[in-house]
Design an enzyme around this catalytic site. Structure first.
Site, PDB file in Angstrom:
ATOM      1  N   ASP A  87      -0.411   0.715  32.734  1.00 50.49           N
ATOM      2  CA  ASP A  87       0.651   1.009  31.944  1.00 50.49           C
ATOM      3  C   ASP A  87       1.643   0.045  32.409  1.00 50.49           C
ATOM      4  O   ASP A  87       2.807  -0.363  31.639  1.00 50.49           O
ATOM      5  CB  ASP A  87       1.119   2.078  31.668  1.00 50.49           C
ATOM      6  CG  ASP A  87       1.843   2.937  33.040  1.00 50.49           C
ATOM      7  OD1 ASP A  87       1.410   2.095  34.194  1.00 50.49           O
ATOM      8  OD2 ASP A  87       2.416   3.764  33.082  1.00 50.49           O
ATOM      9  N   SER A  88       1.500  -1.134  33.555  1.00 48.78           N
ATOM     10  CA  SER A  88       2.528  -2.108  33.905  1.00 48.78           C
ATOM     11  C   SER A  88       2.377  -3.332  32.976  1.00 48.78           C
ATOM     12  O   SER A  88       3.136  -3.965  32.969  1.00 48.78           O
ATOM     13  CB  SER A  88       1.850  -2.685  35.271  1.00 48.78           C
ATOM     14  OG  SER A  88       0.606  -2.852  35.182  1.00 48.78           O
ATOM     15  N   ASP A 110      -4.996   3.193  32.150  1.00 49.85           N
ATOM     16  CA  ASP A 110      -3.787   3.968  32.595  1.00 49.85           C
ATOM     17  C   ASP A 110      -3.232   5.065  31.456  1.00 49.85           C
ATOM     18  O   ASP A 110      -2.918   4.450  30.502  1.00 49.85           O
ATOM     19  CB  ASP A 110      -2.973   3.065  33.018  1.00 49.85           C
ATOM     20  CG  ASP A 110      -2.245   3.450  34.345  1.00 49.85           C
ATOM     21  OD1 ASP A 110      -2.562   4.407  34.958  1.00 49.85           O
ATOM     22  OD2 ASP A 110      -1.286   2.519  34.635  1.00 49.85           O
ATOM     23  N   LYS A 138      -6.631   6.872  34.687  1.00 48.67           N
ATOM     24  CA  LYS A 138      -5.719   6.966  35.822  1.00 48.67           C
ATOM     25  C   LYS A 138      -4.644   7.847  35.223  1.00 48.67           C
ATOM     26  O   LYS A 138      -4.044   7.550  34.214  1.00 48.67           O
ATOM     27  CB  LYS A 138      -5.641   5.847  36.616  1.00 48.67           C
ATOM     28  CG  LYS A 138      -4.304   5.903  37.705  1.00 48.67           C
ATOM     29  CD  LYS A 138      -4.185   4.803  38.499  1.00 48.67           C
ATOM     30  CE  LYS A 138      -3.381   3.749  37.872  1.00 48.67           C
ATOM     31  NZ  LYS A 138      -1.781   4.275  37.660  1.00 48.67           N
ATOM     32  N   GLU A 165      -0.604   9.623  36.711  1.00 49.04           N
ATOM     33  CA  GLU A 165       0.383   9.828  37.758  1.00 49.04           C
ATOM     34  C   GLU A 165       0.520  11.202  37.852  1.00 49.04           C
ATOM     35  O   GLU A 165       0.809  12.045  36.988  1.00 49.04           O
ATOM     36  CB  GLU A 165       1.804   9.139  37.470  1.00 49.04           C
ATOM     37  CG  GLU A 165       1.376   7.448  37.308  1.00 49.04           C
ATOM     38  CD  GLU A 165       2.783   6.639  37.095  1.00 49.04           C
ATOM     39  OE1 GLU A 165       3.850   7.268  37.119  1.00 49.04           O
ATOM     40  OE2 GLU A 165       2.666   5.586  36.778  1.00 49.04           O
ATOM     41  N   GLU A 186       0.361   4.593  46.009  1.00 46.69           N
ATOM     42  CA  GLU A 186       1.497   3.508  45.892  1.00 46.69           C
ATOM     43  C   GLU A 186       2.674   3.749  46.657  1.00 46.69           C
ATOM     44  O   GLU A 186       3.506   4.717  46.538  1.00 46.69           O
ATOM     45  CB  GLU A 186       1.846   3.341  44.192  1.00 46.69           C
ATOM     46  CG  GLU A 186       2.901   2.281  44.017  1.00 46.69           C
ATOM     47  CD  GLU A 186       3.072   1.917  42.604  1.00 46.69           C
ATOM     48  OE1 GLU A 186       2.155   2.525  41.768  1.00 46.69           O
ATOM     49  OE2 GLU A 186       3.825   1.031  42.149  1.00 46.69           O
TER      50      GLU A 186
HETATM   51  O1  KIV Z   1      -0.066   0.051  36.010  1.00 40.04           O
HETATM   52  C1  KIV Z   1      -0.290  -0.536  37.140  1.00 40.04           C
HETATM   53  O2  KIV Z   1      -0.461  -1.652  36.947  1.00 40.04           O
HETATM   54  C2  KIV Z   1      -0.622   0.314  38.188  1.00 40.04           C
HETATM   55  C3  KIV Z   1      -0.628  -0.011  39.331  1.00 40.04           C
HETATM   56  C4  KIV Z   1      -0.177   0.579  40.541  1.00 40.04           C
HETATM   57  C5  KIV Z   1      -1.745  -1.038  39.707  1.00 40.04           C
HETATM   58  O3  KIV Z   1      -0.739   1.573  38.152  1.00 40.04           O
END
Ligand code: KIV
Length: 300
Positions: free
Chosen positions: A66-67, A105, A134, A136, A203
């Site tokens: 999501d970056s 993500d 993934k 959070e 992280e």
């Molecule tokens: O979205 C992202 O780029 C991440 C980084 C921590 C790799 O979650």
């Protein structure tokens, strides 16, 4: 702990081989590498170009992070990133059929509202070609993680400096520096492992704390700003290659000055165009000899 039958030989396939000569990286393969003590390598990709470069470099895991929000879409943080945006970028990456494991993500609000909503969003990623997702957060995410695993969706947890918590953290600050928060993170890591996460991304935490997590869980830890003792490392593609202007964060090491090198190259092309040096014969098509007289004789 659920083992998911991770019993493949550690030797095959070798992910340092060029992408075209290796098999698709799978979850069991990642775990076999981890058990064999091989460091895992993950980077982000957001489109076909970055995916092809990452895969040709032989990384083990490509994350459509999501970056994408701050790296590619101009947002200040990841909070405005929607499922529609993530799906758009995931589809572009998936169309390249990377041999690296492909992970997507879960963006902000895509796994907070209900189990049904979470399953629909994560399931959509899987249907678009992701092999895992993934998300959070710590212990409070366990019900969603269990539901995802029930739907056969592998999950990587993400602890420490979780960018979607920027408002609660009061900025992008290293986490786990106080006794209470360090111990809470160790507990969270245990709970996410028990819930069935196949790996944990750590992280922005002190290296000693990341080392302790890595020592006390069986699943691989992937660090970013979490020191050298994690089971693997991840960096954002554009950070490794110096594609973003300005200085990098402390935890980044640049392996290229992409922004400056590309700017210089593009400026050289612009100068050639303005000076008449581009294109020349090498970049031009030739008219067949037989057609030349007709062209010479033609008048408007
Ligand atoms: O979205 C992202 O780029 C991440 C980084 C921590 C790799 O979650």
């Amino acid at each position: 702990m659920e083992t998911h039958g991770f019993d493949l030989p550690a030797e095959t396939p070798m992910s340092h081989l060029p992408a075209e000569s290796r098999a698709r990286v799978t979850l069991p393969q990642l775990h076999a590498w981890h058990q064999a003590g091989r460091k895992l390598v993950m980077t982000t990709a957001y489109d076909a170009v970055t995916a092809r470069i990452a895969d040709a470099a032989g990384v083990d895991v490509i994350l459509v992070g999501d970056s994408v929000g701050n790296v590619c879409l101009g947002f200040d943080n990841t909070l405005p990133v929607s499922m529609a945006m993530m799906n758009h970028h995931l589809e572009a990456v998936a169309r390249t059929h990377p041999t690296a494991m492909l992970m997507a993500d879960m963006p902000y609000l895509s796994f907070h509202l209900s189990v049904e909503d979470t399953l629909r969003n994560a399931g959509g990623f899987i249907q678009r070609g992701a092999q895992a997702v993934k998300l959070e957060g710590g212990a409070k995410r366990v019900p969603m993680i269990r539901a995802l695993l029930d739907a056969e969706i592998p999950v990587m947890g993400h602890l420490g400096l979780t960018p979607q918590s920027v408002n609660l953290m009061g900025g992008f600050k290293v986490q786990g520096k106080q006794e209470a928060s360090a111990l809470r993170l160790l507990e969270d890591a245990q709970k996410l492992q028990e819930a069935g996460c196949f790996s944990l991304l750590l992280e922005g935490i002190p290296a000693d704390l990341a080392a302790k997590v890595t020592e006390t869980v069986e699943i691989p830890t992937i660090g970013i700003g979490a020191g050298p003792q994690c089971s693997g490392q991840v960096l954002v593609f554009h950070d490794v290659l110096g594609l973003l202007p300005g200085t990098s964060s402390k935890f980044v090491r640049r392996y290229a000055e992409g922004f400056e090198d590309l700017r210089t190259a593009l400026a050289a092309w612009a100068e050639d165009v303005r000076g008449g040096g581009f294109p020349d014969g090498r970049e031009s098509y030739t008219l067949p000899e037989a057609v030349r007289p007709a062209l010479t004789q033609w008048r408007p």
